[in-house]
Scaffold this active site. Structure first.
Site, PDB file in Angstrom:
ATOM      1  N   ASP A 488      -9.428  -3.240 -30.050  1.00 56.09           N
ATOM      2  CA  ASP A 488      -8.716  -2.716 -28.512  1.00 56.09           C
ATOM      3  C   ASP A 488      -8.497  -3.527 -27.966  1.00 56.09           C
ATOM      4  OD1 ASP A 488      -9.551   0.392 -28.711  1.00 56.09           O
ATOM      5  OD2 ASP A 488     -11.845  -0.328 -29.357  1.00 56.09           O
TER       6      ASP A 488
HETATM    7  C1  GLC Z   1     -14.895  -0.855 -31.327  1.00 50.86           C
HETATM    8  C2  GLC Z   1     -14.315   0.489 -31.737  1.00 50.86           C
HETATM    9  C3  GLC Z   1     -13.826   0.229 -32.373  1.00 50.86           C
HETATM   10  C4  GLC Z   1     -12.448  -0.806 -32.189  1.00 50.86           C
HETATM   11  C5  GLC Z   1     -13.339  -1.479 -32.622  1.00 50.86           C
HETATM   12  C6  GLC Z   1     -12.242  -3.283 -32.956  1.00 50.86           C
HETATM   13  O1  GLC Z   1     -16.041  -1.256 -32.592  1.00 50.86           O
HETATM   14  O2  GLC Z   1     -14.933   1.071 -31.932  1.00 50.86           O
HETATM   15  O3  GLC Z   1     -12.907   1.953 -32.215  1.00 50.86           O
HETATM   16  O4  GLC Z   1     -11.690  -0.364 -33.869  1.00 50.86           O
HETATM   17  O5  GLC Z   1     -14.228  -2.162 -31.686  1.00 50.86           O
HETATM   18  O6  GLC Z   1     -11.796  -3.586 -32.124  1.00 50.86           O
END
Ligand code: GLC
Ligand code: GLC
Length: 818
Positions: A488
């Site tokens: 993210d």
């Molecule tokens: C958080 C989010 C997930 C994402 C991860 C890495 O756990 O819920 O969707 O893939 O962060 O950024």
């Protein structure tokens, strides 16, 4: 003073419990109550809250996140004698108890306290299928003389919309309304207008008094640790009008030596048909509440509901039960990992002690992944979830990043255009069908974006997910990353320099350049799954066509995604490499190594093996595998949020546990059983009991992140419970270490064991059949050539055909040679 090895509890495997021996754990150590829509979060001192279906729109009780002292708000039971007052759950009253224990079990938590010769036992749970928490409280006089005692219950109502409740005080301090009838305290705020639901708190005996107004109970400027009513030994019979409504019962009791009193409290939620809302003007219809109360108004009824809950969990956990030479592994797989899988499946990333329940609903990517640890447990729920997710997909194959559980509609509150989102649904669906054999899910008519005029079979939704990737390729024919991919925080099109904007919802780049190798690997992995599915359906032409796209992607990865010793991570919006030896920081990332190897890229030409050696050399630590190295030391607007974290935390070179099992799987695919197992043990809580104080978070469930090598305290875990780590670790251990792989034709066995394990026994329920499997490893191998027998009959290949072997069978798989 060194407290590094301090322990706060231990496992009790026979009872499927974790026993916490102190109210003062390094962080609140919590449990979850309820599976079927009504959920409670409960800490080791009974802090937390409960809600019906949606922690934002239907929150019953109030909780104060990030407050001081921590963990403020919960279901509190105060005990008061002439000399003393204390809490049945160890807190919030500051009195030290003579003994304290919290036992978190499967769907219930039990608190045992003893003070001045009085013991109490409080058991909190949500009965199966009900919309209530039941609290069974027993109080015993263990002394030799009779004792007079006052008991006060306490909880604070949240005014339903949790976000509004914490923000809109000009309204909220005027709206609170309650009713009191006998031993039931009703919360009816907003019922007079648009709500057709209310909640209540009941106890199954007559009460000495009550309070429903917070200030009357606590006293002005006092906290829950020292309520005035309790100090005075007398409640005030307050009726809340506005301000902050609460519910508190007061019961005086006199206990003879050895005498026990049992009280059944019910904290419930009911809905009333609009035409039947009122009993008389302004007086709510209490019938639905009374019906719910009547189910739990005696000790016997409550005990039998508890028994049902135990049976439910034992049956569920027994669907896959393993016995290996390592108890820590058994405990993880048989109890806590599966239990956490249920919780992550139910709640996605919405409500924990770190996810406030108002910010994030059900994540598209997260919820699809959560199903892979849960499909063997309750497949019907997985089917429903996949179809709910499918209904939020847009017609071009892209997805809303989240949907609200109450409405099941997608929204853009936390952004959209995360280009990894679509393909996760291919993975979850194929995994579900392989588990159940239920191809009918593909024929379900599902709308796009919840618009009923646009229905198409679920299979078509999968096809659009596949097409979305090939319709969004960049200059190197690699997938465009969009807002971000699995990571993210890799925001390559954001270019934000304004601290007041969100990395996830801001976009400046045209998003037609930045490409992701993680999505490339994911597309190859799940594209191949889609092709295999097409072949099952005799859609050979489509399969062949898709194969061309997958082959082209493999070629693009080989040509533009290999950095010499590992797979690149991305190209940014300027067309520059990310995750290359050419970069000064962020030279190597875990995600593309994990996904490209899991996709099988480079298995034949040594790239996969080389990539994994690089992971070991540059990313592995004793606490797990870091996300990337070297950590970013400066903010870079072309990378986004990832470079905003201090080095060693979260996506900036933290150990992001979710992607560690990808490396566990990758090592197993290369036949490295010892390595694979080693990585598994570094992040799995049951192996980490002697560093509880360092880790801080619950020692029975995975956390999202563990601080990496660059952090101040490497090994410290954060953000427990709601993480994709749970489903993925279970999947890695069951499908790859033990090698139990459901497939279209039956259960396939391909273990990759630690060499030191001579034998493993597995009980696995699969499509209604029961298999008792013995994996024998007499020569101390990890993997190799197997001999498979079913009921003594030698099989060709390593699949137990579900059509032939569909009852109870004895299965033996022997690892014969490397
Ligand atoms: C958080 C989010 C997930 C994402 C991860 C890495 O756990 O819920 O969707 O893939 O962060 O950024
Ligand atoms: C609130 C609002 C104000 C409005 C008043 C009366 O104080 O802030 O704008 O005029 O209520 O409705």
């Amino acid at each position: 003073m060194s407290i590094k090895n301090k322990s706060y509890g231990h496992f009790d495997d026979a009872n499927y419990e974790y026993v916490i021996t102190s109210p003062f754990t390094p962080t609140p150590w919590i449990n979850y109550l309820g599976n079927d829509g009504f959920h409670g979060l409960i800490s080791n001192t009974a802090g937390g809250y409960c809600f019906y279906r949606d922690p934002k729109f239907r929150r019953l009780t109030r909780y104060r996140y990030n407050n001081v002292p921590v963990d403020t708000g919960g279901r509190y039971y105060y005990l008061k004698t002439d000399d003393d007052m204390w809490s049945a759950s160890g807190r919030p009253v500051e009195t030290e108890l003579d003994s304290f224990e919290c036992r978190h079990g499967m769907g219930y938590s039990r608190f045992l306290s003893r003070k001045g010769g009085i013991s109490s036992e409080l058991t909190c749970f949500v009965p199966l299928g009900e919309t209530a928490e039941v609290h069974k409280l027993t109080v015993t006089n263990e002394g030799t003389s009779s004792k007079e005692l006052s008991l006060f219950s306490y909880l604070e109502w949240c005014l339903w919309n949790a976000e509004d409740d914490g923000a809109n005080f000009q309204r909220n301090l005027s709206t609170g309304e309650v009713e009191v009838e006998g031993s039931t305290l009703f919360h009816k705020t907003e019922y007079r207008e648009r709500r057709n639901h209310y909640s209540f708190f009941h106890v199954n005996q007559s009460i000495t008094g009550y309070d429903t107004d917070r200030e009357s109970f606590l006293g002005p400027y006092r906290g829950v640790h020292k309520p005035l009513a309790v100090t005075n030994g007398q409640s005030t019979n307050s009726v809340a009008h506005g301000w902050s409504p609460i519910a508190s019962h007061h019961i005086n009791m006199k206990l003879a030596p050895g005498e026990t009193r049992e009280l059944m409290f019910v904290l419930g939620y009911v809905e009333v048909a609009p035409a039947e809302k009122w009993e008389s003007k302004g007086i709510i219809n209490k019938q639905p509440a009374q019906a719910l109360i009547a189910k739990f108004d005696t000790t016997e009824k409550v005990n039998s509901a508890l028994d049902e809950l135990h049976t439910y969990w034992h049956t569920l956990l027994n669907k896959c039960h393993v016995s290996t030479p390592d108890d820590r592994f058994n405990r993880a797989l048989n109890i806590w990992n599966q239990y956490q899988n249920m919780v992550t499946f139910n709640l996605s990333r919405s409500a924990s002690f770190y996810e406030s329940g108002i910010g994030r609903g059900m994540g598209f990517r997260d919820s699809n992944q959560d199903t892979i640890g849960f499909a063997h447990m309750v497949p019907e729920k997985v089917r429903e979830r996949i179809l709910d997710l499918s209904a939020t997909q847009k017609a071009d194959g892209s997805a809303y990043h989240q949907y609200q559980p109450l409405t099941k509609k997608g929204n853009s509150a936390i952004g959209g255009n995360f280009n990894d989102d679509p393909m996760w649904m291919v993975f979850s669906t194929c995994n579900y069908i392989k588990e159940t054999g239920d191809f009918s899910i593909l024929d379900e008519q599902v709308p796009f974006d919840n618009d009923d005029t646009t229905k198409a079979p679920h299979f078509e939704h999968l096809k659009r997910a596949f097409d979305h990737v090939i319709n969004n390729l960049g200059p190197h024919k690699l997938p465009l990353i969009g807002r971000a991919d699995w990571n993210d925080c890799l925001n390559l099109n954001c270019f934000s320099t304004d601290p007041n904007e969100s990395f996830q919802t801001t976009q400046r780049g045209k998003s037609d350049i930045a490409e992701s190798l993680m999505i490339a690997g994911q597309f190859v992995a799940y594209g191949q799954e889609f092709i295999a599915l097409c072949k099952q359906l005799n859609k050979d032409e489509l399969a062949a066509d898709c194969q061309l796209h997958v082959d082209a992607m493999i070629q693009a990865v080989n040509e533009h995604g290999w950095d010499g010793d590992w797979f690149l991570r991305a190209y940014n919006a300027l067309g520059d490499k990310v995750g290359s030896h050419e970069n000064e920081e962020g030279k190597i990332f875990i995600e593309s190594q994990g996904f490209c190897v899991m996709a099988g890229i480079g298995l034949d030409d040594g790239k996969a093996a080389k990539a994994l050696r690089s992971v070991e050399k540059h990313l592995a630590t004793e606490h797990g595998v870091m996300l990337q190295q070297p950590a970013y030391s400066e903010y870079d607007k072309y990378l986004g949020e990832i470079s905003s974290y201090p080095p060693g935390y979260k996506e900036n070179a933290g150990i992001f546990c979710h992607n560690n099992p990808w490396i566990v799987i990758a090592e197993a695919m290369l036949g490295n059983g010892d390595k694979s197992y080693d990585y598994f043990t570094r992040i799995t809580p049951s192996f980490l009991q002697d560093i509880q104080d360092l880790r801080k978070s619950e020692p029975y469930v995975y956390s999202q992140m563990v601080a990496g090598r660059d952090a101040a305290t490497p090994g410290q875990a954060k953000n427990s419970w709601l993480t994709g780590t749970a489903a993925w670790c279970y999947y890695a251990a069951s499908h790859y270490i033990l090698g139990i792989q459901p497939d279209y034709d039956g259960l396939s066995l391909s273990p990759c064991l630690p060499k030191s394990w001579p034998e493993v026994k597995i009980h696995r329920e699969y499509r209604g059949a029961q298999y008792d499997i013995t994996l024998s490893n007499p020569k101390g191998l990890s993997t190799g050539i197997y001999k498979l027998t079913v009921d003594g009959e030698v099989q060709i290949g390593n699949t137990i055909n579900f059509e032939r072997f569909n009852a109870s069978h004895k299965v033996e798989l022997t690892l014969e040679k490397a």
